[in-house]
Design a protein around this motif. Sequence first.
Motif, mmCIF file in Angstrom:
data_model
loop_
_atom_site.group_PDB
_atom_site.id
_atom_site.type_symbol
_atom_site.label_atom_id
_atom_site.label_comp_id
_atom_site.label_asym_id
_atom_site.label_seq_id
_atom_site.Cartn_x
_atom_site.Cartn_y
_atom_site.Cartn_z
ATOM 1 N N PRO A 68 0.824 -1.215 0.000
ATOM 2 C CA PRO A 68 0.000 0.000 0.000
ATOM 3 C C PRO A 68 0.855 1.262 0.000
ATOM 4 N N ALA A 69 0.374 2.289 -0.712
ATOM 5 C CA ALA A 69 1.080 3.574 -0.751
ATOM 6 C C ALA A 69 0.669 4.468 0.407
ATOM 7 N N THR A 70 -0.516 4.220 0.953
ATOM 8 C CA THR A 70 -1.011 4.979 2.102
ATOM 9 C C THR A 70 -1.646 3.998 3.082
ATOM 10 N N THR A 71 -1.975 4.489 4.253
ATOM 11 C CA THR A 71 -2.636 3.639 5.254
ATOM 12 C C THR A 71 -3.907 3.042 4.662
ATOM 13 N N THR A 72 -4.039 1.710 4.741
ATOM 14 C CA THR A 72 -5.120 1.003 4.042
ATOM 15 C C THR A 72 -5.735 -0.046 4.950
ATOM 16 N N ASN A 73 -7.072 -0.183 4.837
ATOM 17 C CA ASN A 73 -7.798 -1.222 5.557
ATOM 18 C C ASN A 73 -8.082 -2.383 4.602
ATOM 19 N N TYR A 74 -7.550 -3.556 4.920
ATOM 20 C CA TYR A 74 -7.752 -4.742 4.090
ATOM 21 C C TYR A 74 -8.818 -5.635 4.722
ATOM 22 N N SER A 75 -9.661 -6.216 3.855
ATOM 23 C CA SER A 75 -10.684 -7.155 4.340
ATOM 24 C C SER A 75 -10.619 -8.436 3.521
ATOM 25 N N VAL A 76 -11.030 -9.524 4.152
ATOM 26 C CA VAL A 76 -11.058 -10.813 3.473
ATOM 27 C C VAL A 76 -12.401 -11.483 3.731
ATOM 28 N N SER A 77 -12.957 -12.080 2.683
ATOM 29 C CA SER A 77 -14.177 -12.884 2.798
ATOM 30 C C SER A 77 -13.789 -14.341 2.586
ATOM 31 N N VAL A 78 -14.165 -15.188 3.550
ATOM 32 C CA VAL A 78 -13.778 -16.601 3.520
ATOM 33 C C VAL A 78 -15.039 -17.452 3.426
ATOM 34 N N THR A 79 -15.120 -18.252 2.356
ATOM 35 C CA THR A 79 -16.289 -19.112 2.158
ATOM 36 C C THR A 79 -15.916 -20.554 2.488
ATOM 37 N N ASN A 80 -16.638 -21.131 3.458
ATOM 38 C CA ASN A 80 -16.400 -22.507 3.876
ATOM 39 C C ASN A 80 -17.297 -23.427 3.052
ATOM 40 N N PRO A 81 -16.726 -24.303 2.210
ATOM 41 C CA PRO A 81 -17.567 -25.154 1.359
ATOM 42 C C PRO A 81 -18.396 -26.172 2.145
ATOM 43 N N CYS A 85 -21.105 -21.050 4.584
ATOM 44 C CA CYS A 85 -21.094 -19.778 5.301
ATOM 45 C C CYS A 85 -19.902 -18.920 4.858
ATOM 46 N N VAL A 86 -20.138 -17.608 4.843
ATOM 47 C CA VAL A 86 -19.098 -16.637 4.505
ATOM 48 C C VAL A 86 -18.727 -15.877 5.767
ATOM 49 N N SER A 87 -17.466 -15.872 6.097
ATOM 50 C CA SER A 87 -16.973 -15.136 7.261
ATOM 51 C C SER A 87 -16.028 -14.043 6.777
ATOM 52 N N THR A 88 -15.959 -12.932 7.512
ATOM 53 C CA THR A 88 -15.115 -11.810 7.100
ATOM 54 C C THR A 88 -14.219 -11.352 8.246
ATOM 55 N N ALA A 89 -13.150 -10.699 7.878
ATOM 56 C CA ALA A 89 -12.238 -10.088 8.848
ATOM 57 C C ALA A 89 -11.558 -8.911 8.149
ATOM 58 N N SER A 90 -11.015 -8.002 8.940
ATOM 59 C CA SER A 90 -10.337 -6.844 8.352
ATOM 60 C C SER A 90 -9.141 -6.461 9.216
ATOM 61 N N LYS A 91 -8.225 -5.740 8.599
ATOM 62 C CA LYS A 91 -7.037 -5.277 9.313
ATOM 63 C C LYS A 91 -6.509 -4.020 8.634
ATOM 64 N N THR A 92 -6.107 -3.050 9.447
ATOM 65 C CA THR A 92 -5.556 -1.799 8.923
ATOM 66 C C THR A 92 -4.034 -1.838 8.968
#
Length: 250
Positions: A68-81, A85-92
Amino acid sequence: TDANGCSASASTSLVVNAPDAVSISASNDTISVGGSVTLTATNITGATYSWSDGSASVGSGQIIVASPATTTNYSVSVTNPATGCVSTASKTITVLSAPSVNAGNDFSACVNGNVVPLTGLPTGGTWSGTGVSLDAGAYSFSPSNAGVGTYTLTYTVNQLGISYSDDVIATVNALPVVTMDPIASLCVGAPSITLNGGSPSTGGTGIYTVDGATASSCDPTTAGSFNVTYTFTDESARAKFQAEREKSLY
């Protein structure tokens, strides 16, 4: 229950799956601009991963590398086959700006001149280049060690593993070729003589001294041998050299 009042029933099971506990770990929570970070989501067997930086997709898979060039918040969507169900998480990820590195102004020195102290901003960086040395924690440039020429000296500052630098140009000037005409012997009581015959006489400043004292003329009042020195300072090269002639003046 139908219109005749007869009732019958059927049943099925309903399973409500809990979402997976998903989190993101980072190799570094803070990086410097130009650096990169490894982001790792929780490992779920067979799951699919979708990453976003808030404006665009930035990858798939459990692990990604981001710059990242600047402060960025990343998120991930995880699908359990297994559950759908879809679960999410994020991190700055915090991104520090590049430091303003300043090595100072270009400079020149005489080849026989004193060492030149080297300082840069912000403090704590390192210097490199021909003629550069480190002594007791202080950097300096030695004109005599470098020799006549033009050199690029680099000041480098490291921030979280990323290097930023600035350069200065060091010019080492040769000494002027200085000569002085011989002075004929004088007799005590002879007329005063004007001191001249030093070369070069233009493009700088020439000074005569007699036994270390600045003088423009010599009045032969005392017999003896005196050391007459012509010192020329080249204004363009800022160099100084001496040519000496010792004569018995009178």
